[in-house]
Every structure is written in structure tokens, then in C-alpha cells.
Design a protein around this motif. Sequence first.
Motif, PDB file in Angstrom:
ATOM      1  N   ALA A   1     -13.818 102.298 -67.503  1.00  0.00           N
ATOM      2  CA  ALA A   1     -13.919 102.662 -66.096  1.00  0.00           C
ATOM      3  C   ALA A   1     -15.391 102.711 -65.679  1.00  0.00           C
ATOM      4  O   ALA A   1     -16.253 103.111 -66.472  1.00  0.00           O
ATOM      5  CB  ALA A   1     -13.257 104.013 -65.852  1.00  0.00           C
ATOM      6  N   PRO A   2     -15.709 102.324 -64.446  1.00  0.00           N
ATOM      7  CA  PRO A   2     -17.106 102.346 -64.002  1.00  0.00           C
ATOM      8  C   PRO A   2     -17.663 103.755 -63.947  1.00  0.00           C
ATOM      9  O   PRO A   2     -16.932 104.723 -63.708  1.00  0.00           O
ATOM     10  CB  PRO A   2     -17.041 101.711 -62.610  1.00  0.00           C
ATOM     11  N   ALA A   3     -18.969 103.867 -64.170  1.00  0.00           N
ATOM     12  CA  ALA A   3     -19.619 105.174 -64.132  1.00  0.00           C
ATOM     13  C   ALA A   3     -19.643 105.703 -62.705  1.00  0.00           C
ATOM     14  O   ALA A   3     -19.816 104.941 -61.752  1.00  0.00           O
ATOM     15  CB  ALA A   3     -21.047 105.068 -64.671  1.00  0.00           C
ATOM     16  N   PRO A   4     -19.459 107.012 -62.534  1.00  0.00           N
ATOM     17  CA  PRO A   4     -19.474 107.572 -61.178  1.00  0.00           C
ATOM     18  C   PRO A   4     -20.878 107.618 -60.599  1.00  0.00           C
ATOM     19  O   PRO A   4     -21.875 107.739 -61.325  1.00  0.00           O
ATOM     20  CB  PRO A   4     -18.923 108.990 -61.389  1.00  0.00           C
ATOM     21  N   GLU A   5     -20.940 107.525 -59.271  1.00  0.00           N
ATOM     22  CA  GLU A   5     -22.225 107.647 -58.585  1.00  0.00           C
ATOM     23  C   GLU A   5     -22.620 109.118 -58.490  1.00  0.00           C
ATOM     24  O   GLU A   5     -21.783 109.978 -58.207  1.00  0.00           O
ATOM     25  CB  GLU A   5     -22.126 107.052 -57.180  1.00  0.00           C
ATOM     26  N   ALA A   6     -23.898 109.394 -58.741  1.00  0.00           N
ATOM     27  CA  ALA A   6     -24.383 110.769 -58.706  1.00  0.00           C
ATOM     28  C   ALA A   6     -24.939 111.107 -57.324  1.00  0.00           C
ATOM     29  O   ALA A   6     -25.460 110.239 -56.617  1.00  0.00           O
ATOM     30  CB  ALA A   6     -25.461 110.968 -59.763  1.00  0.00           C
ATOM     31  N   GLU A   7     -24.804 112.378 -56.951  1.00  0.00           N
ATOM     32  CA  GLU A   7     -25.399 112.851 -55.702  1.00  0.00           C
ATOM     33  C   GLU A   7     -26.923 112.884 -55.826  1.00  0.00           C
ATOM     34  O   GLU A   7     -27.473 112.962 -56.932  1.00  0.00           O
ATOM     35  CB  GLU A   7     -24.886 114.259 -55.377  1.00  0.00           C
ATOM     36  N   ASP A   8     -27.613 112.825 -54.669  1.00  0.00           N
ATOM     37  CA  ASP A   8     -29.080 112.852 -54.693  1.00  0.00           C
ATOM     38  C   ASP A   8     -29.609 114.167 -55.242  1.00  0.00           C
ATOM     39  O   ASP A   8     -30.627 114.210 -55.936  1.00  0.00           O
ATOM     40  CB  ASP A   8     -29.632 112.621 -53.292  1.00  0.00           C
ATOM     41  N   LYS A   9     -28.905 115.246 -54.946  1.00  0.00           N
ATOM     42  CA  LYS A   9     -29.375 116.565 -55.353  1.00  0.00           C
ATOM     43  C   LYS A   9     -28.242 117.289 -56.071  1.00  0.00           C
ATOM     44  O   LYS A   9     -27.171 117.505 -55.499  1.00  0.00           O
ATOM     45  CB  LYS A   9     -29.817 117.371 -54.123  1.00  0.00           C
ATOM     46  N   PRO A  10     -28.445 117.667 -57.327  1.00  0.00           N
ATOM     47  CA  PRO A  10     -27.356 118.317 -58.061  1.00  0.00           C
ATOM     48  C   PRO A  10     -27.130 119.746 -57.595  1.00  0.00           C
ATOM     49  O   PRO A  10     -27.997 120.386 -57.003  1.00  0.00           O
ATOM     50  CB  PRO A  10     -27.851 118.285 -59.512  1.00  0.00           C
ATOM     51  N   ALA A  11     -25.949 120.246 -57.902  1.00  0.00           N
ATOM     52  CA  ALA A  11     -25.622 121.638 -57.604  1.00  0.00           C
ATOM     53  C   ALA A  11     -26.329 122.559 -58.592  1.00  0.00           C
ATOM     54  O   ALA A  11     -26.969 122.118 -59.547  1.00  0.00           O
ATOM     55  CB  ALA A  11     -24.112 121.841 -57.677  1.00  0.00           C
ATOM     56  N   ALA A  12     -26.191 123.849 -58.354  1.00  0.00           N
ATOM     57  CA  ALA A  12     -26.748 124.833 -59.275  1.00  0.00           C
ATOM     58  C   ALA A  12     -26.039 124.737 -60.622  1.00  0.00           C
ATOM     59  O   ALA A  12     -24.897 124.279 -60.725  1.00  0.00           O
ATOM     60  CB  ALA A  12     -26.604 126.236 -58.695  1.00  0.00           C
ATOM     61  N   LEU A  13     -26.721 125.199 -61.663  1.00  0.00           N
ATOM     62  CA  LEU A  13     -26.171 125.089 -63.010  1.00  0.00           C
ATOM     63  C   LEU A  13     -24.822 125.788 -63.140  1.00  0.00           C
ATOM     64  O   LEU A  13     -23.916 125.280 -63.798  1.00  0.00           O
ATOM     65  CB  LEU A  13     -27.158 125.669 -64.025  1.00  0.00           C
ATOM     66  N   ASP A  14     -24.682 126.956 -62.532  1.00  0.00           N
ATOM     67  CA  ASP A  14     -23.406 127.685 -62.623  1.00  0.00           C
ATOM     68  C   ASP A  14     -22.255 126.848 -62.067  1.00  0.00           C
ATOM     69  O   ASP A  14     -21.159 126.838 -62.633  1.00  0.00           O
ATOM     70  CB  ASP A  14     -23.487 129.011 -61.857  1.00  0.00           C
TER      71      ASP A  14
END
Length: 658
Positions: A414-427
Motif C-alpha cells: 500500500a502507498p505511504a500516507p501523506e504527512a501533515e505539515d505540522k505534527p500534533a503534540a506527542l501525547d
Amino acid sequence: MFATVFFLAGCSRENALAPGEKTLSTEKAARIARIGADAVNAQSVRDVKRLQHAFAQYAEAGDWRAMASLFAENGKYVSGDVKVSGADALYTHFRDEMGAGEDGLLPDRLNIRLFLSPVLTLSGDGKTAQGRWHEVAMLGRYGEGASWKGGIYENDYVREGGVWKIETLHYYPQYAGSYDKGWRNVADVVPLTPYHYTPDEAGAPAPQTPDVEISALDAGETDTLMRNAEATADALLDESAVQNLQAAYGYYVDRKMWEDVADLFAEDATYEVAGEGLYRGRDAIRERFFGLGEPGLKEGELNDHLQLDPVVTLSPNGETATIRGFELQMTGRHSGASAWGFGVFDNSYVKEDGVWKIQSVKIYPRFAADYNIGWARDLLPTAPPVDAPHEASTLASADYPEHESPHIGFPEKAPAPEAEDKPAALDEIERKIAMAKAYDGAENVSDAYGYYIDEFRWDDTADLFAEDGWKELSYIGAYYGRERVRGSLFSRYGDRGRRPNFMAIHQKTQPYVTVAPDGKSAQIRLRLFQFNSQLDGDGSYIAGVYENQAKLEDGVWKIAGMDLDYVFLASYAGGWAAVEEGSAKRFAPTPESIAEYPPDGPLRGVVFAPFPAIAPMGFHFNNPVSGRAPELKLDWSISARPGEKNAGASSGSAPDEH
């Protein structure tokens, strides 16, 4: 067993640093690295399931070369004295054993291989995995004969060049036979197939990554690691939602819950069946199902539609998905006609306002067969008459024995998912990963239960339960607490192991999993597709539905509650249409034996398999699209006792509709 923990020198990314931090501590660096590794491990478990399901799809289509390509460079097939290694040898073996030497499956042959009940465990370093599966094979050549075979696979998998491959496909046969006579044990004594897991290992399919090795990682890599981990977790949750959607479709069709079936579709969806027709729009689809008859099962009616071996492919942006899978039908009327049906579906799904819906259904029926005749001759029409307006289908026929199975279009990986520009907090990223892992943890521990009870391994069975877990014991009642569950099993069945000439094979499939927002508890619905086999006597079936609860206990998934509602018990001769009313009561224990170890509470549903009567069937989930509640809702319970619903899991939260 080592995992790399990255030290982030001079990192200044706002998502990695807390307010006031100028550099990242070693502790936080370890946490970020562990999150990244946990996401990869969670994805690996799904990749292995997809790999084995792809094997089943290629086998049914007769693509021996594609089957061989799923193996590692030195991959091998083992069964008894048969040992085959290497791509060319594997191709030749599958061609000769499954295709009678033909390069592809001739239209007049069937090679259905259903892989059920996975119990997967990933190694500590995440580079290898092991998996236990049941196989049910439905084989035949039109005009010559039809047959069954089945057994257990204990497989090894390895990640090779970033792609999961089969290292060893190890088959242990249990039963086989012609369709006319039914299956029998393959030996006087069928030995136990060795388990690759303990109860605790079954509850940790993707173990938590340890922190032992330090290396450097710069700020940009940190950001990428977090973004990719979140993208992976989001993709796994989307995949879970799509699989739930397809499982719900099957469960609703079983009960002829036509409004719920229609609710699963997007407004502009299409539904197409080769040889039957094409229906455009949700309203037309609803009319199609109502054209099959009034909603709700009538007494003596069976309409089971098993959804099996799904290969899920999610788009990189997470907005659409596809599934290729199998549908096995067991239908008919008591004391009347009954039939097997089998087809391939190739569906698409769309996410609208955060809710997954079915966008298109394409069903390619392969055969429909009178139960008393089988699939070697005199087949039934695959397209039932439907009293609803529709267009002509444009799908090519896949009807056996004239036509081949439909083309397979899913990618190997399966193709790799696209990541958001800014990740969420670690929690938040950790929470999403925990929810994704819960799906597989709940399925793993539920399936492991079936393999243990097959062999009357009562201590291992009991050790799958949480300390305060409860279990319904068939025909008797419910027992509360792990040790009470243990005692009930020994009291009911003794400690001598299974009979050497009889096997009860508890196959679980079609999971629908609802996970709590904190990822620490889940409810799971599973279909029981049980085959019983003897050395000399008639085989038999048991069908039913499990509604289980699972929760994390010291980092290991455990069964927190187990509810089984039987639907029917049937001998192979005559099948479900020939069930004698009340015959299930012959398994009832005596009042004296129950009094020796009395239950702590009553069963939640009916005591005996009701068929041909139709008993209420509970659901733990609302309709995943419309939110419509079922007539009988099974909420989280601290026991099977009436009046103790909505008590919440001991982790602090009961599963919501996710």
C-alpha cells in the motif's frame, strides 16, 4: 532485541520542545524515537495481515507467479515431508498442486483458500514476525468433483528491502474430504500444531519498543519522525474504519437490516453485481435490497454473508480507499432449499466530513450451489431476481465454470500516507498509535482463545482473560474473574485434553472493533465459523457471533468479557436446512454437573442455538455512518449480569463509536 533511541542535539522545533525548553532532553528524545518505532511496528502487523490476505486472493485467481513473489528471497513452503524453496520452485509447486500444471487456473477449476483467525506476533526488533492462521479450502473441478481441506498455518515473515515477505509458509493439515461425503480427520491422531506464542505474547502483537541504543538525530529529522508517525497512525485508524464498514455491511445483510445496509453508502454511490445489474445512488441501492424481500429474518431463514480476506489499500491523502475481498454465502430455509454462494468484491470507499462511506460496490459472483449437490455440477444461477429498477451491469462475468476470477489490481504494498505539515503534540500521536494497536490487540487475543480451546488448554485459555474478566460458558451461565473462568473450564471439560479422534475448530473472522479514545479498551464483534471433524463420523458446523470486550492489563491485551450467541448447530449431512428443532439441547449439562461449579450469573442471550427460530441478536455498535442504534445494544459491562451496562472499563473509559 534492540531499538534505536535518538538523541536530538540542539533541537529547536516547537512541536518537540515544551515551552521554555531550549534543547531536547535525552528522555524526550527517547520518547520521540519510541513513538516512531511504535508506529512502524503497528503498521507492520497490518502489513503482514495484508500479505497473507493477498496470498489468498492470488490463489483464488490462479496467479502462481504472484503468489511466489510474496515470499522472501530464500522463502519456503513446508508441509510434512514437502519442502520447497526459491521463487521458481514455489511457482512450480503452486502451479502443479493447485493448478494441475497449468500456468493459471482454468475456468472450470476452483481454488478457494480462506485464511481466518490470525494471531500475529512481531519480534522485538520489528524485523520479523510469526503468524498462526486457520485455512478452509474449497476446491473442485466442474464435472469431476468438489472437495474440502483445512488445517493450520504457522508462518514466519521477514521485512526484506522495506517490504514484508513470507519467509516460511508452514502448513499442518487437519481434515480433508470430498464434498459428497464431507471432511474427515487426515490421521488417526491429528497432533497439536505447535504454538508460536504464549497467552501474554498473544496479547502484545506489536510489543512496546524498548529504549536501549542512542544515536544522533537533528531537528529536521525529528520533525519528520513525528509527522510520519502521526500519518501512519491516522492511516491505520482509517484502515480500521474501512474494514469495520465492510464488516458491518456483512452483519447487516445477515439479518436483512436493509435500512442499515443502505445507510452505509454515500449519496451518489453505485452498487453493481455482474450478471444482475447496476444501481445508482443510495435510494436505488435501498430499493434493490428491499426488492430482495421484507426486512428482518423470518423463522427458518438463514442469510449469512461472510466478509473474508480483505486487502485494504488506502490513498496517500487518506480520503479514499479500496478493498478486494471474498464473500461466502450460507443461505436457505429450514426444511427447504439451501445453498452455498461465493464471490469476489472490489469496493471503493470515501471519507465525507470525517465519516467513511461505501462509494462503490462491484461484486463478481463465482458460483451458487445447492447444498445437497455441491459445486461440481448443476449449479444455481448466481444473480437472483430482484424487483427493483436498475441498469445493465458492465462487469465481466466471473461465473465458474465458464469464466475466470476477476483481475487483481491492488499493489503489492500500500502507498505511504501523506504527512501533515505540522505534527500534533506527542501525547496526541501516542494516543492515536495506541488506538491503532488496540484494533489488532483485541483481534489477536480473541483469536488466540479459539486456538487454545480447540486443544482443551484451559490454563492458557484462562490466562488470556483479565483478572476481573468474565466469560459465558455455553449452556450454563457466566463466570466472573479469571480464576472462576479457569475453574469453570476444568469443571465442565476436565483436564485430559481433547479427544484424539475429534476436533472442534473455532474459526473467528470478520472483526468489527470499537476502540476507546485512550486506546486502552475495545469491544470486538467476531463471527464464529466453526468446523468439527472426526476420524470416522460426520462433520458438523457451528455458527454464531462473539461480542467480546478487551482491555490492556500491564501493557498486555486481555479479554475483559466474552459473550457468544449461537445461531445454528448442524451436521454436515443436510446442513443448516436439516437442523432438528431443539437438537442443540442434547449438549446441555445435567443440573447435577452445573451444581458442582455453579455460575455467578445467567447467560446474556439465548441458552441454545435457536435455529430454525430467530432470536434477537445484539450489536455493540451503532451504524457507523448514520448512527442508528440497533434494537439490542450491548454496551460495555463489568459482567454479563443484567443491569450492569455502561459500567465502564477498569482503565477508566469504555469504548466510544470510533
